[in-house]
Design a protein around this motif. Structure first.
Motif, PDB file in Angstrom:
ATOM      1  N   SER A  27      -2.486  -5.798  -7.582  1.00  0.00           N
ATOM      2  CA  SER A  27      -3.165  -5.583  -6.556  1.00  0.00           C
ATOM      3  C   SER A  27      -4.367  -6.394  -6.426  1.00  0.00           C
ATOM      4  CB  SER A  27      -3.561  -4.088  -6.554  1.00  0.00           C
ATOM      5  OG  SER A  27      -4.381  -3.876  -7.625  1.00  0.00           O
ATOM      6  N   VAL A  52      -3.514  -3.351  -1.813  1.00  0.00           N
ATOM      7  CA  VAL A  52      -4.221  -2.179  -2.247  1.00  0.00           C
ATOM      8  C   VAL A  52      -3.366  -1.073  -2.913  1.00  0.00           C
ATOM      9  CG1 VAL A  52      -5.964  -0.280  -1.887  1.00  0.00           C
ATOM     10  CG2 VAL A  52      -5.988  -2.504  -0.523  1.00  0.00           C
ATOM     11  N   ASN A  98      -3.730   2.858  -5.137  1.00  0.00           N
ATOM     12  CA  ASN A  98      -4.846   3.863  -5.097  1.00  0.00           C
ATOM     13  C   ASN A  98      -4.338   4.900  -6.326  1.00  0.00           C
ATOM     14  OD1 ASN A  98      -3.792   6.326  -3.743  1.00  0.00           O
ATOM     15  ND2 ASN A  98      -3.613   4.934  -2.203  1.00  0.00           N
ATOM     16  N   SER A 154      -6.385   2.564   2.014  1.00  0.00           N
ATOM     17  CA  SER A 154      -5.483   1.578   1.467  1.00  0.00           C
ATOM     18  C   SER A 154      -4.951   1.214   2.671  1.00  0.00           C
ATOM     19  CB  SER A 154      -4.403   2.401   0.663  1.00  0.00           C
ATOM     20  OG  SER A 154      -5.002   2.605  -0.413  1.00  0.00           O
ATOM     21  N   ALA A 162       0.757  -1.199  -0.003  1.00  0.00           N
ATOM     22  CA  ALA A 162       0.115  -0.052   0.083  1.00  0.00           C
ATOM     23  C   ALA A 162       1.023   1.434  -0.040  1.00  0.00           C
ATOM     24  CB  ALA A 162      -0.670   0.136   1.053  1.00  0.00           C
ATOM     25  N   ASP A 204       0.896   3.834  -3.373  1.00  0.00           N
ATOM     26  CA  ASP A 204      -0.023   4.967  -2.810  1.00  0.00           C
ATOM     27  C   ASP A 204       0.134   6.133  -3.894  1.00  0.00           C
ATOM     28  OD1 ASP A 204      -1.696   6.211  -1.048  1.00  0.00           O
ATOM     29  OD2 ASP A 204      -0.011   7.306  -0.453  1.00  0.00           O
TER      30      ASP A 204
END
Length: 270
Positions: free
Chosen positions: A143, A169, A171, A159, A128, A132
């Protein structure tokens, strides 16, 4: 006796027993102990095989057996054959059971499962952080979940929260002037979650963010027309992605995370 064969016996992989045995053997620098692990002892036949090997090779048995019936049978056969042996786990489990208000699970391999769970969580947290805010679009394809939304829709805290649930995760922020990474259109839409927010709420959040940074809250970042432009752009991208959308306007991070997890779990069931 300068050395001996030590059979490390377990109804799981035997790592705990082997580690303890090696620690003890290391104190006898002049002796040459041959430590041989015998994992996954599941029934009385397996125990009999260990007993036969120990008798044949004049060996020591060190064991961690969680299941009470197998442990009792091992103890019985050791006494019957008068073999040198040591139960690492049993006496401690018996002691703890005297203090516990409920019975032990008697399930082999729980320590390993807990360790695996811990390392998966750490791996997800590191994932994460690495992926990010669209930092590296390659993470999108690796992911479990991809979060998309405009700035200040809780993508980063979401996340991290989901990472603690062992989900990997990535994003991606959606900005009108920046073309979304092509990886976003290559990954399955079932992995993507769009985070929607009302313009009024986003305006308030951004103004407070600017104030906390000591900046003018009338900056373009918090301008209502700019916000509406970004949200219109968000709508155009998620309509292309055909992904689920969650309105985070009045939701806590935990609530949104639970909705995301429910979406994923329902898909896996269906």
């Amino acid at each position: 006796m300068n050395g001996s064969i030590i059979y490390v016996v377990s109804d799981s992989v035997g790592e705990t027993a082997e580690l303890v045995t090696k620690a003890a053997a290391s104190q006898f620098m002049g002796a040459s102990f041959a430590i041989k692990r015998i994992p996954y002892i599941e029934d009385e036949q397996n125990v009999d095989e260990v007993i036969s090997l120990a008798k044949l090779n004049d060996a020591v048995i060190v064991y961690t057996l969680v299941k009470p019936d197998i442990r009792a049978y091992m103890e019985q056969q050791i006494k019957k054959e008068n073999l040198p042996a040591h139960d690492i786990l049993g006496p401690l489990m018996d002691l703890l059971q005297q203090r516990a208000t409920f019975k032990p699970l008697n399930e082999p391999g729980l320590v390993r499962k807990l360790d695996d769970d811990y390392f998966k969580r750490v791996e997800a947290i590191e994932f994460a952080v690495k992926y990010d805010d669209g930092r590296d679009p390659r993470g999108i394809l690796r992911s479990d979940i991809v979060l998309v939304g405009v700035s200040r829709t809780s993508k980063t805290p979401l996340s991290q929260y989901l990472a603690h649930k062992r989900y990997k995760v990535a994003n991606v922020p959606l900005v009108p002037e920046v073309k979304p990474p092509e990886e976003l259109f290559l990954v399955s839409p079932e992995k993507i979650i769009g985070l929607k927010i009302s313009p009024e709420k986003l305006n308030h959040i951004r103004k407070e963010r600017l104030k906390s940074l000591g900046l003018n809250d009338h900056a373009i970042y918090a301008n209502m027309e700019r916000i509406k432009e970004e949200l219109t752009y968000f709508d155009s991208i998620v309509s292309r992605l055909k992904c689920p959308i969650i309105d985070v306007t009045n939701k806590a991070v935990e609530e949104t995370a639970n909705l995301i997890i429910n979406i994923l779990q329902n898909r896996s069931v269906n």
